[in-house]
Design an enzyme around this catalytic site. Structure first.
Site, short mmCIF file in Angstrom:
data_model
loop_
_atom_site.label_atom_id
_atom_site.label_comp_id
_atom_site.label_asym_id
_atom_site.label_seq_id
_atom_site.Cartn_x
_atom_site.Cartn_y
_atom_site.Cartn_z
N PHE A 111 0.81 -1.22 0.00
CA PHE A 111 0.00 0.00 0.00
C PHE A 111 0.85 1.27 0.00
O PHE A 111 0.39 2.34 -0.41
CB PHE A 111 -0.95 0.00 1.21
CG PHE A 111 -0.35 0.42 2.51
CD1 PHE A 111 -0.54 1.70 3.00
CD2 PHE A 111 0.42 -0.46 3.26
CE1 PHE A 111 0.01 2.10 4.22
CE2 PHE A 111 0.97 -0.09 4.48
CZ PHE A 111 0.77 1.20 4.95
N LYS A 112 2.11 1.16 0.42
CA LYS A 112 2.97 2.34 0.46
C LYS A 112 3.17 2.94 -0.93
O LYS A 112 3.51 4.12 -1.06
CB LYS A 112 4.34 1.97 1.06
CG LYS A 112 4.28 1.26 2.41
CD LYS A 112 3.86 2.18 3.52
CE LYS A 112 3.75 1.47 4.86
NZ LYS A 112 5.02 1.17 5.48
#
Length: 464
Positions: A111-112
Protein backbone atom coordinates in the site's frame (compact mmCIF):
# COMPACT_ATOMS: atom_id res chain seq x y z
CA UNK A 1 -3.67 26.34 2.72
CA UNK A 2 -1.32 26.67 5.69
CA UNK A 3 0.07 23.82 7.78
CA UNK A 4 0.78 24.00 11.51
CA UNK A 5 2.76 21.90 14.00
CA UNK A 6 1.10 19.54 16.45
CA UNK A 7 3.26 21.10 19.18
CA UNK A 8 2.31 24.67 18.42
CA UNK A 9 5.73 26.34 18.46
CA UNK A 10 6.93 26.07 14.84
CA UNK A 11 6.02 28.57 12.11
CA UNK A 12 3.14 27.68 9.79
CA UNK A 13 4.21 26.62 6.30
CA UNK A 14 2.84 26.42 2.79
CA UNK A 15 2.09 23.04 1.23
CA UNK A 16 5.39 22.94 -0.68
CA UNK A 17 7.46 23.90 2.35
CA UNK A 18 5.62 21.34 4.48
CA UNK A 19 6.38 18.55 2.00
CA UNK A 20 10.06 19.49 1.88
CA UNK A 21 10.43 19.96 5.64
CA UNK A 22 9.12 16.78 7.28
CA UNK A 23 9.40 17.24 11.03
CA UNK A 24 8.53 20.69 12.37
CA UNK A 25 11.30 22.65 14.09
CA UNK A 26 9.61 22.11 17.48
CA UNK A 27 9.63 18.32 17.00
CA UNK A 28 5.97 18.14 16.02
CA UNK A 29 4.26 16.93 12.85
CA UNK A 30 2.57 19.20 10.35
CA UNK A 31 -1.20 19.09 9.85
CA UNK A 32 -3.53 21.37 7.86
CA UNK A 33 -4.66 24.50 9.70
CA UNK A 34 -8.17 23.49 8.58
CA UNK A 35 -9.50 20.56 6.57
CA UNK A 36 -11.45 20.84 3.34
CA UNK A 37 -14.99 19.56 3.85
CA UNK A 38 -17.25 17.95 1.25
CA UNK A 39 -21.02 18.04 1.50
CA UNK A 40 -23.13 14.93 1.09
CA UNK A 41 -24.08 16.15 -2.39
CA UNK A 42 -20.46 16.76 -3.38
CA UNK A 43 -19.45 13.29 -2.24
CA UNK A 44 -22.37 11.74 -4.14
CA UNK A 45 -21.20 13.52 -7.30
CA UNK A 46 -17.84 11.73 -7.04
CA UNK A 47 -19.39 8.26 -7.27
CA UNK A 48 -18.61 7.63 -10.94
CA UNK A 49 -15.07 9.00 -10.98
CA UNK A 50 -12.08 6.80 -11.74
CA UNK A 51 -9.25 6.66 -9.22
CA UNK A 52 -7.09 9.34 -10.86
CA UNK A 53 -9.87 11.91 -11.11
CA UNK A 54 -11.01 11.20 -7.55
CA UNK A 55 -7.43 11.66 -6.34
CA UNK A 56 -7.32 15.06 -8.02
CA UNK A 57 -10.61 16.15 -6.40
CA UNK A 58 -9.52 15.04 -2.92
CA UNK A 59 -5.95 16.35 -2.99
CA UNK A 60 -6.27 19.62 -4.89
CA UNK A 61 -7.68 21.65 -1.93
CA UNK A 62 -4.61 20.75 0.15
CA UNK A 63 -2.16 21.66 -2.61
CA UNK A 64 -3.55 25.09 -3.44
CA UNK A 65 -1.45 27.28 -5.73
CA UNK A 66 1.89 25.59 -4.92
CA UNK A 67 1.21 23.04 -7.68
CA UNK A 68 -0.93 23.98 -10.67
CA UNK A 69 -3.94 21.87 -11.61
CA UNK A 70 -2.15 20.70 -14.75
CA UNK A 71 0.96 19.77 -12.76
CA UNK A 72 -1.08 17.91 -10.14
CA UNK A 73 -2.95 15.91 -12.77
CA UNK A 74 0.37 15.01 -14.38
CA UNK A 75 1.84 13.83 -11.07
CA UNK A 76 -1.25 11.70 -10.37
CA UNK A 77 -1.26 10.17 -13.86
CA UNK A 78 2.43 9.25 -13.67
CA UNK A 79 2.11 7.94 -10.11
CA UNK A 80 -0.59 5.40 -10.87
CA UNK A 81 0.43 4.47 -14.42
CA UNK A 82 2.67 1.72 -12.98
CA UNK A 83 -0.17 -0.05 -11.12
CA UNK A 84 -1.07 -3.44 -12.54
CA UNK A 85 -4.86 -3.29 -12.03
CA UNK A 86 -6.98 -0.83 -13.98
CA UNK A 87 -9.12 -0.09 -10.91
CA UNK A 88 -5.92 0.87 -8.99
CA UNK A 89 -7.57 -0.19 -5.69
CA UNK A 90 -10.09 -3.00 -6.41
CA UNK A 91 -12.53 -4.40 -3.86
CA UNK A 92 -13.05 -8.16 -3.35
CA UNK A 93 -15.85 -9.61 -1.21
CA UNK A 94 -14.85 -12.34 1.26
CA UNK A 95 -17.95 -12.60 3.48
CA UNK A 96 -21.33 -11.01 4.13
CA UNK A 97 -20.73 -7.25 4.21
CA UNK A 98 -16.96 -7.89 4.40
CA UNK A 99 -14.69 -6.58 1.69
CA UNK A 100 -10.96 -6.56 1.02
CA UNK A 101 -9.54 -3.34 -0.44
CA UNK A 102 -6.53 -4.50 -2.46
CA UNK A 103 -3.79 -1.91 -2.07
CA UNK A 104 -0.94 -4.05 -3.41
CA UNK A 105 -1.13 -3.56 -7.17
CA UNK A 106 1.67 -0.99 -7.29
CA UNK A 107 5.27 -1.69 -8.33
CA UNK A 108 6.44 -2.96 -4.90
CA UNK A 109 3.27 -4.92 -4.00
CA UNK A 110 2.37 -2.81 -0.93
CA UNK A 111 0.00 0.00 0.00
CA UNK A 112 2.97 2.34 0.46
CA UNK A 113 3.11 2.67 -3.34
CA UNK A 114 -0.02 4.83 -3.30
CA UNK A 115 1.72 7.55 -1.33
CA UNK A 116 5.34 7.08 -2.35
CA UNK A 117 4.88 6.96 -6.10
CA UNK A 118 3.03 10.25 -5.67
CA UNK A 119 5.61 11.70 -3.27
CA UNK A 120 8.55 10.90 -5.55
CA UNK A 121 6.87 12.70 -8.45
CA UNK A 122 5.96 15.62 -6.19
CA UNK A 123 9.51 15.91 -4.84
CA UNK A 124 10.92 16.01 -8.36
CA UNK A 125 8.56 18.81 -9.41
CA UNK A 126 9.13 20.99 -6.35
CA UNK A 127 12.91 20.52 -6.32
CA UNK A 128 13.27 21.32 -10.03
CA UNK A 129 11.34 24.53 -9.46
CA UNK A 130 13.72 25.46 -6.64
CA UNK A 131 16.92 24.24 -8.29
CA UNK A 132 17.71 22.21 -5.17
CA UNK A 133 19.16 18.73 -4.53
CA UNK A 134 18.20 17.04 -1.24
CA UNK A 135 18.88 13.90 0.76
CA UNK A 136 15.92 11.64 1.53
CA UNK A 137 16.44 9.64 4.71
CA UNK A 138 13.88 7.10 5.89
CA UNK A 139 13.37 4.13 8.16
CA UNK A 140 11.40 1.06 7.16
CA UNK A 141 9.93 -1.96 8.88
CA UNK A 142 9.66 -3.59 5.47
CA UNK A 143 7.44 -1.95 2.86
CA UNK A 144 8.13 1.79 3.09
CA UNK A 145 11.74 1.37 2.01
CA UNK A 146 11.14 -0.38 -1.30
CA UNK A 147 8.21 1.91 -2.16
CA UNK A 148 10.30 5.01 -1.34
CA UNK A 149 13.22 3.75 -3.40
CA UNK A 150 10.95 2.93 -6.31
CA UNK A 151 9.37 6.39 -6.06
CA UNK A 152 12.71 8.26 -5.87
CA UNK A 153 15.17 6.16 -7.89
CA UNK A 154 14.59 8.18 -11.07
CA UNK A 155 14.47 11.59 -9.37
CA UNK A 156 17.28 13.83 -10.62
CA UNK A 157 17.46 15.93 -7.46
CA UNK A 158 17.46 13.26 -4.75
CA UNK A 159 19.90 10.91 -3.03
CA UNK A 160 18.01 8.40 -0.88
CA UNK A 161 19.19 6.49 2.21
CA UNK A 162 16.89 3.85 3.69
CA UNK A 163 17.55 2.17 7.05
CA UNK A 164 16.01 -1.24 7.70
CA UNK A 165 16.51 -3.53 10.73
CA UNK A 166 19.11 -6.13 9.76
CA UNK A 167 17.60 -9.63 9.40
CA UNK A 168 14.17 -8.39 10.56
CA UNK A 169 12.37 -7.91 7.26
CA UNK A 170 11.26 -10.65 4.89
CA UNK A 171 13.67 -11.71 2.15
CA UNK A 172 11.35 -10.38 -0.54
CA UNK A 173 11.11 -7.04 1.26
CA UNK A 174 14.89 -6.82 1.63
CA UNK A 175 15.65 -7.74 -1.96
CA UNK A 176 13.12 -5.23 -3.28
CA UNK A 177 15.32 -2.57 -1.69
CA UNK A 178 18.83 -3.93 -2.04
CA UNK A 179 18.60 -4.98 -5.69
CA UNK A 180 18.02 -1.41 -6.84
CA UNK A 181 21.54 -0.43 -7.94
CA UNK A 182 20.88 3.17 -8.98
CA UNK A 183 23.70 5.58 -8.13
CA UNK A 184 21.43 7.69 -5.91
CA UNK A 185 20.11 4.77 -3.78
CA UNK A 186 21.79 3.63 -0.55
CA UNK A 187 20.51 0.84 1.70
CA UNK A 188 21.66 0.61 5.32
CA UNK A 189 20.96 -2.59 7.28
CA UNK A 190 21.04 -1.40 10.89
CA UNK A 191 21.91 -3.86 13.64
CA UNK A 192 18.79 -3.08 15.68
CA UNK A 193 15.00 -2.99 15.36
CA UNK A 194 12.67 -0.64 13.50
CA UNK A 195 12.34 1.76 16.42
CA UNK A 196 16.15 2.10 16.44
CA UNK A 197 16.02 2.98 12.73
CA UNK A 198 13.22 5.47 13.27
CA UNK A 199 14.98 7.09 16.24
CA UNK A 200 18.14 7.46 14.16
CA UNK A 201 16.23 9.22 11.40
CA UNK A 202 14.63 11.62 13.89
CA UNK A 203 18.03 12.36 15.47
CA UNK A 204 19.51 13.04 12.04
CA UNK A 205 16.80 15.55 11.21
CA UNK A 206 17.50 17.35 14.48
CA UNK A 207 21.25 17.62 13.73
CA UNK A 208 22.19 17.80 10.03
CA UNK A 209 25.73 19.16 10.30
CA UNK A 210 27.11 15.84 9.00
CA UNK A 211 25.75 16.63 5.51
CA UNK A 212 27.89 18.32 2.84
CA UNK A 213 27.33 22.07 2.40
CA UNK A 214 24.13 22.94 0.61
CA UNK A 215 22.37 19.64 1.30
CA UNK A 216 19.49 18.98 3.70
CA UNK A 217 17.32 16.05 4.75
CA UNK A 218 13.80 15.51 3.52
CA UNK A 219 11.38 13.02 5.11
CA UNK A 220 9.88 10.13 3.21
CA UNK A 221 8.33 8.32 6.20
CA UNK A 222 4.69 8.87 7.04
CA UNK A 223 5.61 11.94 9.05
CA UNK A 224 5.54 13.61 5.61
CA UNK A 225 2.12 15.16 5.16
CA UNK A 226 1.90 14.35 1.44
CA UNK A 227 1.89 10.63 2.23
CA UNK A 228 -1.11 10.95 4.54
CA UNK A 229 -2.89 13.13 1.99
CA UNK A 230 -2.48 10.57 -0.80
CA UNK A 231 -3.85 7.79 1.41
CA UNK A 232 -7.11 9.64 2.11
CA UNK A 233 -8.15 8.99 -1.48
CA UNK A 234 -8.66 5.24 -1.27
CA UNK A 235 -11.03 5.55 1.68
CA UNK A 236 -13.29 7.71 -0.49
CA UNK A 237 -12.81 5.36 -3.44
CA UNK A 238 -13.86 2.25 -1.50
CA UNK A 239 -16.74 3.90 0.33
CA UNK A 240 -18.22 5.39 -2.85
CA UNK A 241 -18.25 1.95 -4.48
CA UNK A 242 -20.12 0.50 -1.51
CA UNK A 243 -22.90 3.08 -1.44
CA UNK A 244 -21.53 6.14 0.33
CA UNK A 245 -22.66 8.74 1.14
CA UNK A 246 -26.08 7.03 1.35
CA UNK A 247 -24.52 4.22 3.42
CA UNK A 248 -22.11 4.30 6.33
CA UNK A 249 -18.95 2.31 5.62
CA UNK A 250 -16.42 1.06 8.19
CA UNK A 251 -12.74 0.15 7.87
CA UNK A 252 -10.29 -2.18 9.57
CA UNK A 253 -6.65 -1.20 9.18
CA UNK A 254 -3.57 -3.26 10.09
CA UNK A 255 -1.30 -0.59 11.49
CA UNK A 256 1.92 0.02 13.37
CA UNK A 257 2.82 3.66 12.76
CA UNK A 258 -0.81 4.93 12.64
CA UNK A 259 -0.38 6.78 9.34
CA UNK A 260 -2.73 4.68 7.20
CA UNK A 261 -5.58 4.67 9.69
CA UNK A 262 -5.10 8.38 10.40
CA UNK A 263 -5.85 8.98 6.71
CA UNK A 264 -9.20 7.23 7.31
CA UNK A 265 -9.85 9.50 10.27
CA UNK A 266 -9.22 12.53 8.05
CA UNK A 267 -11.56 11.16 5.37
CA UNK A 268 -14.29 11.06 8.01
CA UNK A 269 -13.47 14.61 9.14
CA UNK A 270 -13.82 15.70 5.52
CA UNK A 271 -17.37 14.35 5.32
CA UNK A 272 -17.11 10.66 4.41
CA UNK A 273 -19.65 8.64 6.46
CA UNK A 274 -17.36 6.30 8.43
CA UNK A 275 -18.87 4.86 11.60
CA UNK A 276 -15.95 2.77 12.90
CA UNK A 277 -12.21 2.52 12.36
CA UNK A 278 -10.62 -0.66 13.69
CA UNK A 279 -6.98 -0.46 14.81
CA UNK A 280 -5.64 -3.94 14.08
CA UNK A 281 -2.30 -4.73 15.74
CA UNK A 282 0.01 -7.69 16.11
CA UNK A 283 1.87 -8.60 19.33
CA UNK A 284 3.44 -5.12 19.27
CA UNK A 285 0.15 -3.81 20.54
CA UNK A 286 0.81 -0.38 22.04
CA UNK A 287 -1.99 1.21 19.99
CA UNK A 288 -4.47 -1.46 21.08
CA UNK A 289 -3.46 -1.08 24.72
CA UNK A 290 -3.77 2.69 24.48
CA UNK A 291 -7.33 2.58 23.12
CA UNK A 292 -8.55 -0.34 25.24
CA UNK A 293 -6.79 0.32 28.57
CA UNK A 294 -5.16 3.77 28.32
CA UNK A 295 -1.85 1.92 28.55
CA UNK A 296 0.81 3.53 26.38
CA UNK A 297 3.77 1.91 28.12
CA UNK A 298 6.56 0.72 25.83
CA UNK A 299 7.48 -2.96 25.85
CA UNK A 300 10.29 -4.93 24.16
CA UNK A 301 9.68 -5.20 20.44
CA UNK A 302 8.55 -8.66 19.25
CA UNK A 303 9.69 -10.06 15.91
CA UNK A 304 6.49 -11.32 14.26
CA UNK A 305 5.10 -12.85 11.07
CA UNK A 306 3.81 -9.37 10.18
CA UNK A 307 7.08 -7.40 10.24
CA UNK A 308 5.72 -4.19 8.76
CA UNK A 309 3.80 -3.74 12.02
CA UNK A 310 6.71 -4.50 14.34
CA UNK A 311 6.69 -0.97 15.73
CA UNK A 312 6.38 0.28 19.29
CA UNK A 313 6.62 4.06 18.71
CA UNK A 314 3.70 5.10 16.49
CA UNK A 315 4.77 8.48 15.17
CA UNK A 316 1.50 9.49 13.54
CA UNK A 317 -0.51 8.96 16.72
CA UNK A 318 0.63 12.47 17.64
CA UNK A 319 -1.50 13.86 14.82
CA UNK A 320 -4.59 12.27 16.37
CA UNK A 321 -3.59 13.50 19.84
CA UNK A 322 -3.56 17.04 18.47
CA UNK A 323 -7.25 16.75 17.58
CA UNK A 324 -8.19 14.81 20.73
CA UNK A 325 -6.75 17.66 22.80
CA UNK A 326 -8.65 20.37 20.93
CA UNK A 327 -5.72 21.24 18.62
CA UNK A 328 -3.83 22.58 21.61
CA UNK A 329 -0.16 22.28 20.65
CA UNK A 330 1.05 23.15 24.14
CA UNK A 331 -1.04 20.34 25.63
CA UNK A 332 0.39 17.84 23.13
CA UNK A 333 3.95 19.02 23.78
CA UNK A 334 3.41 18.64 27.53
CA UNK A 335 1.90 15.18 27.09
CA UNK A 336 4.93 13.99 25.11
CA UNK A 337 7.61 15.85 27.05
CA UNK A 338 8.23 13.36 29.86
CA UNK A 339 9.46 10.11 28.35
CA UNK A 340 10.34 8.67 31.77
CA UNK A 341 6.72 7.70 32.49
CA UNK A 342 4.14 6.15 30.12
CA UNK A 343 1.75 8.59 28.50
CA UNK A 344 -1.84 8.55 29.77
CA UNK A 345 -4.68 10.26 27.96
CA UNK A 346 -7.25 12.38 29.73
CA UNK A 347 -10.69 10.79 30.13
CA UNK A 348 -12.14 13.31 27.67
CA UNK A 349 -9.52 12.56 25.02
CA UNK A 350 -9.86 8.78 25.42
CA UNK A 351 -13.66 8.92 25.28
CA UNK A 352 -13.43 11.01 22.11
CA UNK A 353 -11.09 8.47 20.50
CA UNK A 354 -13.32 5.53 21.42
CA UNK A 355 -16.32 7.09 19.69
CA UNK A 356 -14.71 6.22 16.35
CA UNK A 357 -11.83 3.84 17.04
CA UNK A 358 -11.92 0.24 18.21
CA UNK A 359 -8.84 -1.94 18.56
CA UNK A 360 -7.79 -5.56 18.66
CA UNK A 361 -4.55 -7.56 19.06
CA UNK A 362 -3.81 -10.65 16.95
CA UNK A 363 -0.83 -12.91 17.66
CA UNK A 364 1.09 -15.04 15.15
CA UNK A 365 -0.85 -18.23 15.91
CA UNK A 366 -4.19 -16.59 15.18
CA UNK A 367 -2.75 -14.82 12.12
CA UNK A 368 -1.84 -18.18 10.59
CA UNK A 369 -5.25 -19.62 11.49
CA UNK A 370 -6.96 -16.64 9.83
CA UNK A 371 -5.01 -17.02 6.58
CA UNK A 372 -6.13 -20.67 6.46
CA UNK A 373 -9.75 -19.99 7.46
CA UNK A 374 -10.37 -17.25 4.90
CA UNK A 375 -8.74 -19.29 2.13
CA UNK A 376 -10.88 -22.34 2.97
CA UNK A 377 -14.12 -20.33 3.17
CA UNK A 378 -13.67 -18.01 0.18
CA UNK A 379 -10.59 -19.08 -1.80
CA UNK A 380 -8.99 -15.72 -1.05
CA UNK A 381 -5.35 -15.65 0.04
CA UNK A 382 -4.42 -13.05 2.67
CA UNK A 383 -0.98 -11.81 3.59
CA UNK A 384 -0.31 -11.86 7.38
CA UNK A 385 -0.96 -8.13 7.87
CA UNK A 386 -4.31 -8.31 6.10
CA UNK A 387 -5.21 -11.44 8.09
CA UNK A 388 -4.79 -9.38 11.26
CA UNK A 389 -7.10 -6.74 9.84
CA UNK A 390 -9.79 -9.28 8.97
CA UNK A 391 -9.63 -11.01 12.35
CA UNK A 392 -9.79 -7.69 14.21
CA UNK A 393 -12.77 -6.59 12.12
CA UNK A 394 -14.68 -9.79 12.85
CA UNK A 395 -14.01 -9.51 16.57
CA UNK A 396 -14.98 -5.89 17.22
CA UNK A 397 -17.25 -4.70 14.40
CA UNK A 398 -20.23 -2.79 15.73
CA UNK A 399 -22.68 -2.92 12.83
CA UNK A 400 -23.19 -6.19 10.95
CA UNK A 401 -25.51 -4.49 8.44
CA UNK A 402 -22.87 -1.97 7.32
CA UNK A 403 -19.99 -2.78 4.95
CA UNK A 404 -16.67 -3.49 6.68
CA UNK A 405 -13.67 -2.87 4.45
CA UNK A 406 -10.41 -4.53 5.47
CA UNK A 407 -7.36 -2.84 3.99
CA UNK A 408 -5.06 -5.36 2.30
CA UNK A 409 -1.70 -3.72 2.71
CA UNK A 410 0.58 -6.20 0.92
CA UNK A 411 0.63 -9.05 -1.59
CA UNK A 412 0.94 -12.50 0.06
CA UNK A 413 3.99 -13.31 -2.09
CA UNK A 414 5.98 -10.87 0.05
CA UNK A 415 5.54 -13.17 3.07
CA UNK A 416 5.86 -16.77 1.84
CA UNK A 417 6.95 -18.13 5.25
CA UNK A 418 3.78 -16.95 6.96
CA UNK A 419 1.56 -18.26 4.17
CA UNK A 420 3.42 -21.58 4.16
CA UNK A 421 2.66 -22.07 7.85
CA UNK A 422 -1.04 -21.74 7.08
CA UNK A 423 -1.13 -23.50 3.70
CA UNK A 424 2.00 -25.67 3.26
CA UNK A 425 1.18 -26.72 -0.29
CA UNK A 426 0.06 -23.32 -1.59
CA UNK A 427 2.28 -21.84 -4.32
CA UNK A 428 2.48 -18.03 -4.38
CA UNK A 429 4.40 -16.92 -7.45
CA UNK A 430 5.78 -13.40 -7.58
CA UNK A 431 4.27 -11.15 -10.27
CA UNK A 432 5.95 -11.25 -13.67
CA UNK A 433 7.96 -8.06 -13.15
CA UNK A 434 9.59 -9.61 -10.06
CA UNK A 435 10.14 -13.19 -11.25
CA UNK A 436 13.94 -12.83 -11.22
CA UNK A 437 14.13 -11.04 -7.84
CA UNK A 438 16.14 -13.79 -6.15
CA UNK A 439 18.75 -13.78 -8.93
CA UNK A 440 19.41 -10.03 -8.87
CA UNK A 441 22.59 -8.57 -7.39
CA UNK A 442 22.18 -7.00 -3.94
CA UNK A 443 23.91 -3.93 -2.51
CA UNK A 444 23.63 -2.75 1.10
CA UNK A 445 25.81 -1.62 4.01
CA UNK A 446 25.45 -3.37 7.36
CA UNK A 447 26.14 -0.87 10.17
CA UNK A 448 25.98 -0.98 13.98
CA UNK A 449 23.28 0.91 15.85
CA UNK A 450 25.59 3.92 16.14
CA UNK A 451 24.52 7.36 14.92
CA UNK A 452 28.07 8.54 14.28
CA UNK A 453 28.88 5.52 12.09
CA UNK A 454 25.71 6.02 10.04
CA UNK A 455 26.46 9.73 9.56
CA UNK A 456 30.04 8.96 8.51
CA UNK A 457 28.78 6.50 5.90
CA UNK A 458 26.22 8.97 4.54
CA UNK A 459 28.73 11.83 4.36
CA UNK A 460 31.22 9.64 2.49
CA UNK A 461 28.56 8.40 0.06
CA UNK A 462 27.55 12.00 -0.67
CA UNK A 463 31.14 13.03 -1.27
CA UNK A 464 31.35 15.11 1.91
Amino acid sequence: MKFISTRGRAPSLSFADTVLTGLASDGGLYVPESLPAFSREEIASMAGLDYRELAFRIMQPFVGSDVSEEELRGIIDRSYSTFRHSAIAPLVQTDTNEWILELFHGPTLAFKDFALQFLGQLFDLLLKKRGERVVVMGATSGDTGSAAIEGCRHCENIDIFILHPHNRVSEVQRRQMTTVLSDNVFNIALEGNFDDCQNMVKASFAEQSFLPDGRRLVAVNSINWARIMAQIVYYFYAALRLGAPQRTVNFSVPTGNFGDIFAGYLARQMGLPIGQLVIATNANDILHRCISDNDHSPRPLVHSLSPSMDIMVSSNFERLLFDLYGRDGAAVAALLADRSTPMRLSKEALDRARELFSSYRVDDTRTVEMIRAVYESSGYLLDPHTAIGVEAARQVRRAEDQPMVCLSTAHPAKFPQAVARALPTQEIPLPTHMQDLFQREERMKVLPNDLKRVHEFMAMALGG
